[in-house]
Enzyme design. Structure first.
Site, PDB file in Angstrom:
ATOM      1  N   THR A 155      -5.779  -7.315   9.289  1.00 10.62           N
ATOM      2  CA  THR A 155      -6.476  -7.404   9.341  1.00 10.62           C
ATOM      3  C   THR A 155      -8.153  -6.915   8.861  1.00 10.62           C
ATOM      4  O   THR A 155      -8.678  -7.472   7.506  1.00 10.62           O
ATOM      5  CB  THR A 155      -6.673  -7.691  10.454  1.00 10.62           C
ATOM      6  OG1 THR A 155      -5.472  -9.470  10.834  1.00 10.62           O
ATOM      7  CG2 THR A 155      -8.655  -9.132  10.632  1.00 10.62           C
ATOM      8  N   CYS A 156      -7.826  -5.700   8.834  1.00 11.77           N
ATOM      9  CA  CYS A 156      -9.223  -4.794   8.549  1.00 11.77           C
ATOM     10  C   CYS A 156      -9.374  -5.113   7.679  1.00 11.77           C
ATOM     11  O   CYS A 156     -10.086  -4.378   6.480  1.00 11.77           O
ATOM     12  CB  CYS A 156      -8.985  -3.672   9.620  1.00 11.77           C
ATOM     13  SG  CYS A 156      -8.673  -3.516  11.319  1.00 11.77           S
ATOM     14  N   SER A 157      -8.598  -4.186   6.583  1.00  9.02           N
ATOM     15  CA  SER A 157      -7.904  -3.781   5.332  1.00  9.02           C
ATOM     16  C   SER A 157      -8.568  -5.476   4.340  1.00  9.02           C
ATOM     17  O   SER A 157      -8.332  -5.472   3.051  1.00  9.02           O
ATOM     18  CB  SER A 157      -7.126  -3.501   5.188  1.00  9.02           C
ATOM     19  OG  SER A 157      -7.236  -1.795   5.684  1.00  9.02           O
TER      20      SER A 157
END
Length: 182
Positions: A55-57
């Site tokens: 999700t972060c990337s």
């Protein structure tokens, strides 16, 4: 929730590129403080569970990176991405994401995150201590607006994402600006 709260004073151990250093790793240690990052600026700070995570990337970091001009138009001077990862990991992640606008802040020991009340155990995923996902608008070191994902807890079964998204934060800035103008 945390609007009006002054950010904790901590020292971040960073690695910065130094052209005077030859070889494959032209970086040196440079300590930076909370004041170095936040004093005299209006910034967006967002924190997430870990560099290189899906999700972060895929969504959160690229959304802030690609929307940088829109944030600047709303009076934001800088955007910082923080994670409870060391500087080596954060720098490699920034490189892999081709960051030009968002700056990464390594909170390797989790000191800042703990003092913000956002350090959680993610042992259920083998991560250890990490940050709960949140974003904030910070003016001169004081939280102006706070965007925390629901369910703050240790070993949470999910990784909620939405409240701290770039779209949510940008919408807040536009709405606040429109209300001031009205």
């Amino acid at each position: 929730m945390k609007a009006g709260v002054k950010l904790p004073e901590v020292t971040f151990h960073t690695r910065v590129r130094d052209e005077a250093i030859e070889g494959p790793n032209p970086f040196r240690w440079e300590d930076k403080t909370t004041a170095d990052y936040f004093a005299g600026k209006r910034v967006v700070l967002f924190s997430l569970p870990g560099a290189f995570t899906p999700t972060c990337s895929t969504y959160q970091l690229p959304g802030f990176e690609n929307g940088f001009a829109d944030f600047k138009a709303e009076g934001i001077d800088a955007i910082y991405c923080m994670s409870v990862n060391d500087s080596f990991v954060m720098n490699k992640w920034a490189e892999s994401q081709n960051l030009e606008n968002v700056q990464v802040i390594p909170d390797g020991s989790g000191e800042f995150t703990r003092k913000m009340g956002m350090l959680v155990a993610k042992d259920n995923l083998g991560f250890g201590a990490r940050s709960w996902r949140y974003a904030a608008i910070v003016k001169d070191g004081v939280v102006e607006a706070w965007f925390e994902e629901p369910g703050l807890s240790d070993n949470h079964a999910e990784d909620p994402y939405g409240v701290s998204s770039p779209e949510t934060v940008l919408n807040y800035l536009k709405t606040a600006k429109a209300e001031v103008a009205a």
